[in-house]
Structures are given as C-alpha cells and as structure tokens.
Motif scaffolding. Structure first.
Motif, PDB file in Angstrom:
ATOM      1  N   LEU A 302       7.453   0.920   2.097  1.00 49.43           N
ATOM      2  CA  LEU A 302       7.327  -0.426   2.126  1.00 49.43           C
ATOM      3  C   LEU A 302       5.805  -0.522   2.206  1.00 49.43           C
ATOM      4  CD1 LEU A 302      10.223  -1.501   4.546  1.00 49.43           C
ATOM      5  CD2 LEU A 302      10.015  -1.827   1.758  1.00 49.43           C
ATOM      6  N   GLN A 303       5.023  -0.010   3.081  1.00 49.15           N
ATOM      7  CA  GLN A 303       3.783  -0.384   3.062  1.00 49.15           C
ATOM      8  C   GLN A 303       2.840  -0.039   1.711  1.00 49.15           C
ATOM      9  OE1 GLN A 303       2.957   2.035   6.675  1.00 49.15           O
ATOM     10  NE2 GLN A 303       2.823   0.325   7.949  1.00 49.15           N
ATOM     11  N   LEU A 304       3.397   1.064   1.129  1.00 47.45           N
ATOM     12  CA  LEU A 304       2.562   1.315  -0.173  1.00 47.45           C
ATOM     13  C   LEU A 304       2.721   0.394  -1.138  1.00 47.45           C
ATOM     14  CD1 LEU A 304       3.264   5.278  -0.355  1.00 47.45           C
ATOM     15  CD2 LEU A 304       0.979   4.031  -0.151  1.00 47.45           C
ATOM     16  N   ALA A 305       4.062  -0.114  -1.357  1.00 43.57           N
ATOM     17  CA  ALA A 305       4.361  -1.134  -2.076  1.00 43.57           C
ATOM     18  C   ALA A 305       3.714  -2.426  -1.728  1.00 43.57           C
ATOM     19  CB  ALA A 305       5.962  -1.478  -2.083  1.00 43.57           C
ATOM     20  N   PHE A 306       3.622  -2.788  -0.635  1.00 46.48           N
ATOM     21  CA  PHE A 306       2.787  -3.984  -0.175  1.00 46.48           C
ATOM     22  C   PHE A 306       1.260  -3.866  -0.533  1.00 46.48           C
ATOM     23  CE2 PHE A 306       0.320  -5.779   3.082  1.00 46.48           C
ATOM     24  CZ  PHE A 306       1.004  -7.208   3.580  1.00 46.48           C
ATOM     25  N   LEU A 307       0.801  -2.790  -0.533  1.00 47.08           N
ATOM     26  CA  LEU A 307      -0.617  -2.810  -0.959  1.00 47.08           C
ATOM     27  C   LEU A 307      -1.092  -2.783  -2.286  1.00 47.08           C
ATOM     28  CD1 LEU A 307      -1.746   0.308   1.640  1.00 47.08           C
ATOM     29  CD2 LEU A 307      -2.336  -2.173   1.825  1.00 47.08           C
TER      30      LEU A 307
END
Length: 389
Positions: A302-307
């Motif tokens: 999720l964090q990678l997609a967010f970035l």
C-alpha cells in the motif's frame, strides 16, 4: 491483493465517502468487536459479583496466550493489563525510591505519556534525564550507543516505532547486551505491536514491553498491557488489589505481597470490555490465518502504491521529497510529511478533510496511515483531493 473491507462494515458504514488515513491514531474496529462488547455485558450479568472468576480464570489467560503467540513471548503469565500505558509506566517508576537518585536514558521522540511524566519528575532533586535526539535518524544508533557507554542508567525508555515519525528504533539485539542487569529497560511498542513483526523470546527475561489495543490491534481504547520480565522481583509502590488477587481472601499480612508473575504490576478495578474486544480481534486473525507478517507486507505494498500516486499528483507540499523518511525496511505503518509551518499543516489537513481524506498532524508534521481496510484503488480519492487543494 485480497480486500478486508468486509470485516469492517460497521465502522466503514458510519463514514461513507471517507478515506480514513489516520489508523495510527485510531484504527477502525472490525465487526467482531461488536459482539465482544455484548459478551462482556452478558458475563457481567451472569456472574454479577462472581464475574471476576470468569475474567481472571478464562478471559485474561486466553488473551495472555494470544498476545504471547503474537509476540513470540514464552511466558503468557507475564502479561498484565491496565486501562492505559501511563498507569503501567508509573508502576515501574514507583519501584524506584523517591529519595534516591534516578538516572534515565530516553529520546526526544517519545509519546506524551512518558515525556510529560518524566519532565515533571525532573522537578525532583536527584532525577537526571538524558534525551538523545532522534534526528538525524541516520546517526541515531551511533549516538544512542555512545550514550549507553558514557553513563550507567537506572531506567532506559525507548519506543519500538517513534510516534511522531514512523521510524523504527534500532533493534534491541544491537544494544541490549551492553546494558547492565540492574538497569530496567522499557520498550514502548504501541506503534509496533500488531504492525511490525515482533519477537520477544530472546528478551523476555530482560525487558518490559508496553503496548495496547487502541491502534494496530484494532480493539479501541481501554486495554493496554505490559510484558514483565520473568522472575522480576520489583515492588511497585503504586499498586492495587489486583496485584495479589490470588491471596485476596487470606488474612492481611504485615508486608505487602505481590503476585509471582506479571500481575505484580496490576492495579485495581477496571472495565474489561476492551479486553473482550481485543480477544475477539486476535481470535479473528487466528481464524483466518492472518499474521502480523502478512499485515506488514500488505501495508508495504500500500505504501509503494501511495508513493507512486504522489509522484503522479505532483502536489507542491505533499510529495516524496517532503517525507521525513520513506525507507520501508525501518518504517512503521504511517508516513510523516514535513511542511513549512504548523499553520500550513493545519490548513492542508482541514482541506483534505473537506475532500473526504481523514488524516492527522503534529505541529508541522502531517501523517498518513495505512490499514487493512485500505485497497490500492482507494488512493485515487487522495489523488483527486490533492488536485483539488
């Protein structure tokens, strides 16, 4: 990725159209906690004066076992519960004689329950506090090690994940061996427990580990806990009748007695509704085979997609370069953005809220958290919000 939204229908239904990006502050409760709330009422009605037999004889031991399993801790009986972590913290502090010197090592990144209390303690003669600045984070481990070598301390207190940044502290394996046995070591695990895979087996004889249900354990306020070192013989001055519950019916002794396990740090009468909710969450995880490792891996995706979405949005304030730190290998389950001022941060948070994105901030630091009830597609709402403000 598998979606977990179906387990949070009650909370999500109360907030339609809202992207809840502050689970690091208050995680939505899964639906299983609703029945758990009622189960406490039912046990109280059925047991009345004798409900403590069920709570202490069945519910507490089960939650102790579940937490020991979650944290790879070999001694379930060493877990003790309280309404908040501050209560547990002060029991540890009360083990030190107030008329004797007290030297404390900590950081400048601890939550208010500790930082406020210790600041007040410093008004006493003989209390000396060494605070190691967390920033710059790249050199923190070196500076922490240097402080350990420079002095001997009575109490060491540090977070597992710092609440105002999301950065993980150096692992205990890097520095605990250098600490004298007489020093009490306390780890605030509130932003780690249930989020970061945690294994306490090798340090269960050595450290106090404090956490609670309000955040990543998803059971709401009211159920905090502490793993007490095995064979701990400290005698908290701040104590209550739960601390020697097994001997309650016996004649009062000349010397105050304590339980031989973690409950020597217990207090007195409390509402155990939250413990029932925590039990329901941990049993639910077990029933679907969900582990903290799996939760952590999901959040990292999720964090990678967010970035990636931030890179597309190109907002002038909320972008990758404004992150306090984004290295996933040593990061918790929220990102912290540093904005030019506290006023701008409050303005941006309010504007995001108007666009249906709920987050939170501390001073000039804006925080975005990640939860099981998020899907990658949800972050399109954030992109639209950023484009609108």
């Amino acid at each position: 990725m598998e979606s977990y939204k179906q387990y949070y229908r009650q909370f999500l239904g109360q907030h339609p159209g809202i992207l809840h990006c502050s689970p690091h502050s208050h995680y939505y409760w899964p639906d299983v906690t609703r029945d758990a709330q009622l189960a406490y009422w039912n046990d109280s009605a059925a047991g009345a004066d004798h409900k403590w037999d069920v709570i202490f004889g069945e519910r507490i031991p089960n939650v102790q076992r579940l937490l020991a399993e979650l944290l790879d801790h070999p001694y379930p009986e060493q877990f003790v519960f309280a309404a908040n972590t501050h209560e547990l913290l002060y029991r540890i502090i009360s083990c030190f004689a107030p008329d004797q010197p007290l030297r404390i090592l900590t950081t400048d990144g601890e939550f208010h329950s500790f930082s406020r209390q210790v600041q007040r303690l410093e008004e006493r003669t003989g209390v000396h506090v060494t605070r190691i600045p967390c920033e710059p984070y790249d050199t923190f481990a070196t500076r922490w090690q240097a402080a350990l070598q420079a002095h001997e301390f009575d109490l060491i207190f540090t977070s597992q994940v710092f609440f105002n940044s999301g950065v993980q502290a150096p692992p205990l394996s890097d520095w605990l061996a250098a600490v004298p046995q007489r020093t009490q070591v306390v780890v605030d695990g509130y932003h780690g427990c249930g989020a970061i895979p945690t294994r306490l087996r090798d340090v269960a004889d050595r450290i106090f580990y404090i956490a609670g249900s309000y955040k990543y354990l998803q059971a709401g306020e009211g159920c905090c806990f502490m793993a007490v070192p095995k064979s701990c013989a400290l005698r908290p001055e701040y104590t209550g009748w739960f601390a020697d519950f097994a001997n309650l019916a016996k004649p009062r002794q000349a010397t105050v007695g304590y339980a031989d396990d973690g409950y020597r740090f217990a207090g007195a009468t409390m509402d155990y509704t939250a413990l029932y909710r925590l039990e329901a969450v941990l049993e639910w995880w077990r029933s679907i085979g969900l582990t903290v490792e799996q939760i952590h891996q999901r959040v990292q995706k999720l964090q990678l997609a967010f970035l990636s979405l931030l890179d597309e949005a190109q907002h002038p304030l909320i972008h990758r370069q404004a992150l306090l730190r984004d290295e996933q290998r040593d990061h918790g389950h929220f990102f912290t953005f540093v904005l030019p001022s506290a006023e701008q941060t409050a303005t941006v948070a309010a504007a995001l809220r108007e666009q249906g994105v709920d987050t939170d901030y501390r001073g000039n630091r804006l925080r975005f958290g990640f939860a099981l009830y998020h899907d990658i597609a949800d972050y399109q709402q954030l992109k639209k919000a950023l484009e609108a403000i």
